[in-house]
Every structure is written in structure tokens, then in C-alpha cells.
Write an enzyme that holds these catalytic residues in place. Sequence first.
Site, short mmCIF file in Angstrom:
data_model
loop_
_atom_site.label_atom_id
_atom_site.label_comp_id
_atom_site.label_asym_id
_atom_site.label_seq_id
_atom_site.Cartn_x
_atom_site.Cartn_y
_atom_site.Cartn_z
CD GLU A 114 -2.11 -1.66 3.10
OE1 GLU A 114 -1.44 -0.68 3.81
OE2 GLU A 114 -2.44 -2.52 3.34
CE LYS A 116 4.95 5.17 7.28
NZ LYS A 116 4.72 5.85 7.46
CE LYS A 316 9.72 7.51 5.55
NZ LYS A 316 9.56 7.48 7.53
#
Length: 672
Positions: A114, A116, A316
Site C-alpha cells: 500500500e 504510505k 521510504k
Amino acid sequence: MMDDKITNRVRQLQTALNEHSYYYHVLDDPKISDAEYDRLLHELKGLEEKYPQLVTQDSPTRRIGAPPLSAFEQAEHAIPMLSLDNAFSDQDILDFDARIRKNTGKDAIQYTVEPKLDGVAVELRYENGVLVQAATRGDGFVGEVITANVRTIRSVPLRLRTDGPLCPDLLEVRGEVFISRKGFQQLNDKRLAKGEPLFANPRNAAAGSLRQLDSAVTASRPLDIFMYGRGQVQGVAFDTQSGFLDALAAWGFAVNPLTQKQIAITTALTFYRRLMDLRPNLSYEIDGMVIKVDQVDLQQALGEKIKSPRWAIAYKFAAVEEVTRINDILVQVGRTGTLTPVAVLEPVKVGGVMVSRATLHNSDEIKKKDIRIGDQALVTRAGDVIPKVVKIMASARTGKEQIFEMPSHCPVCGSKVLRLEDEAAVKCINAACQAQRKERIRHFVSKKGFDIDGLGKKLVEQLVDEGLLSSFADLFSLKKEQLIPLDRMAEKSAQNLVTAIDKARQIPLHRFIFALGIDHTGENAARLLAKAFDTLDGLMAAEEADIEQIHGMGTITAKAIATFFDSPENQAVLQKITDSGVVITNTLAEQPGEKDHVFAGKTLVLTGTLSAMTRSEAKKALMDAGANVTGSVSSKTDFLVAGKDAGSKLNKARTLNVPVLDEDRFLEMLGS
Ligand code: IVH
């Protein structure tokens, strides 16, 4: 008299409006016009007002109109809301997958992936299909109850749709509340026009909007939500994360459409690159991708560490930084005359947001980073309103770059500037400088000062430029007729402003002192002065030595205060203010026996979350007891008050042997 026909009509309207809300806000596929929706809502409101017994918890009218709270209640999460470990490279992700395969003994793992979202995590609780509570993540164990605020988010179902799996007795579902980039822009534009402080980024705007005690304010903010996680669930079971997300969608929740279900780890890595490409064009901000083991039994077998699950990880994106040219360096003049250099950038998108200015702080910073006009610079937007220059790209120098020198004269009023000893700042010391005047007046009328509604930045600028406001005192003789001709002013708004100024004429002494904007004199010092001298005359008559004697007052502050009141010009302005009908009362006058309070004269630092009061309530109580509250722990700190989840300040206090009070002890001492 109420008959079945009315009951039926109300139920029909409630159901229909909830359906249309879902089509519009979750599916993005409205079935009726906004006007038609408003007409139905209006009809329902009328009927519910007449027959309040027909109002249900999930009625669409319940999204608005809850009475304001005085504080948030706390709610414990039955299952802690964990955070995620971060990965920054493909290798980190491959290692994650290898660990999972090893620990589960499987050859290949299926993942659900998914985006973030960079927002605020919340947990919604549905009992028998009806939304009964919403809470923030808080420290992961205990959050704040924000039900009325979350109800205002149109994509939050008030009741689960029946086309989902059988309605569970209990469903706690977790997700991320966010504000779209466009919503954020519009919100800040509005705040700018009203002279209100801007939100640094969409995440702060979302967090600030959710933490409103008055849900009407939250309702005016463009909040949205995507759901992705489970808390406690009773009456239904899920085998997979992907199956859970499908159920959420069927129940009427918004689930991120970019979700990739049941994919291999290599596919996840490919999708990460695609997501990076999509990122600038998404309508909301994301800061990475979350990879979750899809099978729930494997999740359970892997388990959790203290703060994060072993079965999920956040991949990230690298920090948002871009290289661009510094076209020029401008100098801005602040309230106290400080000159701040600002880089004018070749406009560039940093993490999707157009950036054209970056603060350079002061001339020392420019020297340290060797920043020159014409340089290529690495610019970041790390959650600040004004982006920063990280470094310049030395290898891109052509030799044509110009060294910047701070001006010797104020760019606004032209008077000579001074660099004070031991200070990095260069200052314009001409008190009549227009730039300072504008900033000083803005400070004077700000919330913690005279608190004059409707007197924002633009209006102050106009008033000063038009010569209507040259000192604080002029404010109180402004006439409606003088205001009407100004931009964006009309009869009514001019009258409102005059009324607001009138209302502000009565002011507590400490706020009056704060409003004056004396160097180094913030809220804390203003309170100490009000307590010590009781009246403005008393303060004006004080010598520097008297001020310095006040416990908690620094020598630099004492000097600045004495200098301010010594100035004949300042005395004249103060006289004019009091002559114009401003009434200064002292609400902080020392109570008999107050000097004996255990915290009187002590310096305290607050950290962590208190359960009985907010941090600003605690601060106020302490100040009222005569204490000094500061932001950082040093050897001068008398006590550290450590609430739940206290972090680095607690460690520092322990190293420095500063006594630490837990909440119970603190309240006990405060009450004594
Ligand atoms: S799952 C146990 N999924 O990221 C799993 N979190 O660093 C915990 N977040 O606190 C969270 N999008 O606020 C998950 N699709 C997503 C997410 C997501 C954003 C946030 C969430 C969480 C933080 C963890």
C-alpha cells in the site's frame, strides 16, 4: 403527532443521504447534484428538529453540530497501534523478505503493498455496524477521543454498508487521515488572507484540524481518509490482509486504489519505482510504500517486536531535496529590526510543492555554507513553511557567482544597521522603520497581545502604508470612514473592525506588556513583570536593578525592559494609549500567601503527555503559581515534569540530576 409516514420518510432520507455521501466521497462517482443533496439534507434536518426522537447515531445530520469539548478524553487501544520499521534500499527489502522466509520456513511469500500516506493515524470503532468512537494513535497505547471530529470526514461511513461480509459485532479499523495538496493550498491561502499562521505541510494541517475542540472547525477543513489496518475484531475473521481490505471496501470504507494485492517481493520492488513516478501527480502526499505479509496466520507466526511488527515494513522514499539556482538574496526586516537574508530561488518543485524562497537565517550561516548568488543549491522542504538550503553544489561553480554581503543600511528605511556583540543578527535600530512598524503592530494585535479579530497582515500593511497607523496608539483612534476606502474593506467589515478594536480596549497587564514587543520579552517575562509590579505605572517607575531582582528574569531581558521604558518616545506612546481609553487591569496580582507556593520562583520543564491536563494548561497553572516554564532542560532547571512517553528531555534531566516529577507527584505539589 407522528405517524409511520414521517418515520419512514426520515429513515429513507437518512439512508439515501448516506448512500450519496458514499458515492461522492468514497467512490468519487456522484449520482445526484450537490444542490439535490443539499435539498434532501435540508429536509432531513427539518424533520429531525421537529421529531428529535428520530435522530439516530448514524444520521448524516450527525456529521455536524456537536457541541464543542473542553478537553479530549483518553482511550486505551485494546491492541496497541504499532509503528513500522523503515527500509531505504532494495537490499533492505530483500533482507526483510529473507528473514520472513527463514522464520516461517516458506519458499515464497505473498505480500500486499500500500502507499504510505503522510497523515495522522486514527482508529475507528464500530459496534454492531455503527461508528461509536474514533481515537488518535497517541503514544500507541492511549490516544485521544476525537469522535465528533472524525464524523465530519465525509468518507468515513457512519454505518457499515450491508453489501459487505456479515456485520461484525465489533470492528476496530485503522487508517490515515490526510489533506490533499489542493485542500492544503486552499486552507493556507485562506489563513494567509486572514493573517493566521500557516500550516507547514499537509500532515500538520491534518493533525491540527483533528485536534480541534470544536468540531465545526474540523468540519471546515478538507480532511479525507484511507483505511488499511485492523484493531480488535469480533464476529468475523480474515485470512489475509488483501481479503480484509476487500471487506473494508465492501463495508463502504475508502481503501487506497493503488494497493497491490498478493504479489511477490520482486513485483513489490517494481511497484515501488512506479509509485515514485506516480508520486508527483498524486493529489495527496505519500512518503513511501508499506509492504505487508498477506497471510494473517503467517503474520501471527512472525509476531511483533516492541514497537513494530515483524511482518510489515515501510520502504521510504528518499528525502525531498532538489537542486536549483539561487537567483538573488533578499533581506527581510523583522519586528525587532533583525535583518534576515532570504534566497530567491529559480522556482522548483520539491516533493511536489513549488518552492521559490529559502531562508538563510543570518550572515554567519551564509559564510559557513559559503552561499553565493548564482550558486546551484540543494534545497529541502523538511516540513517547514520556508524551505532551507542544505548546501551549495561547489562542483557546479562557474566563477561568476557573487559573494553576498549583508547591507550596511536597512533595505526598508535606509538607516545604518548594527551588528551587536556576541549576536549573529544584524539589526536596523531605527524604531520608526516601516518594516519594523508593520511587524510590531502585527505583534501588538496578535492573539496573545490585544487579540484584535480581523486585523491581519495585509490590512496592517495597508494601514501603515496609508499613514493611518504610525504607532500603537493610532489604532485606538481609527474611524470607520478611514477604513472603508481600503482594499477588501466595506461598510460592514470596517464597522466590525472598529467594534473589535473597541472590545480590545480592556486588557490584562501581562498581555499588554507582551503586546509591546519589547526585545527578549515573551509571555513568561510579561507575566513575571505583571506579578512583580502590579500596574503599568509601577513597572515604568522600576529601575533595571529592580527588574533584574525578579526571580526567573534574565539580565539581558531586564536591560531590554528598562531601556524600553526609559525611552521618552515610548513613554509618549504609552501615555497616548492610556489616554485613548485603554484600561489595563492586573489579573495576575499576587494572591496573599502565593509567594509560598512550592513552585514559586522555580524553573520547570514539561515533557511527555499528562492525562489530567494539556501541556498548555499545566504551563498556565505553573505560571499562575509563580513558576517559570521553559522549553529545555539545563542545570538551571529545578524540576522536570515527565508525563507519559517522555523522551530525550527525561534522559537529559537524569544526566544533569534534575529532580523528575511524575504526573501524580506534580499534581500533588501543584495543589498544595
Ligand atoms: S500499517 C502494524 N499501513 O505509517 C502496522 N501504516 O510508520 C502499522 N501509515 O503509524 C501501520 N500508511 O500512521 C500502515 N498503508 C499503511 C500506512 C501506514 C501510512 C502510517 C501510520 C503508521 C506509520 C508507521
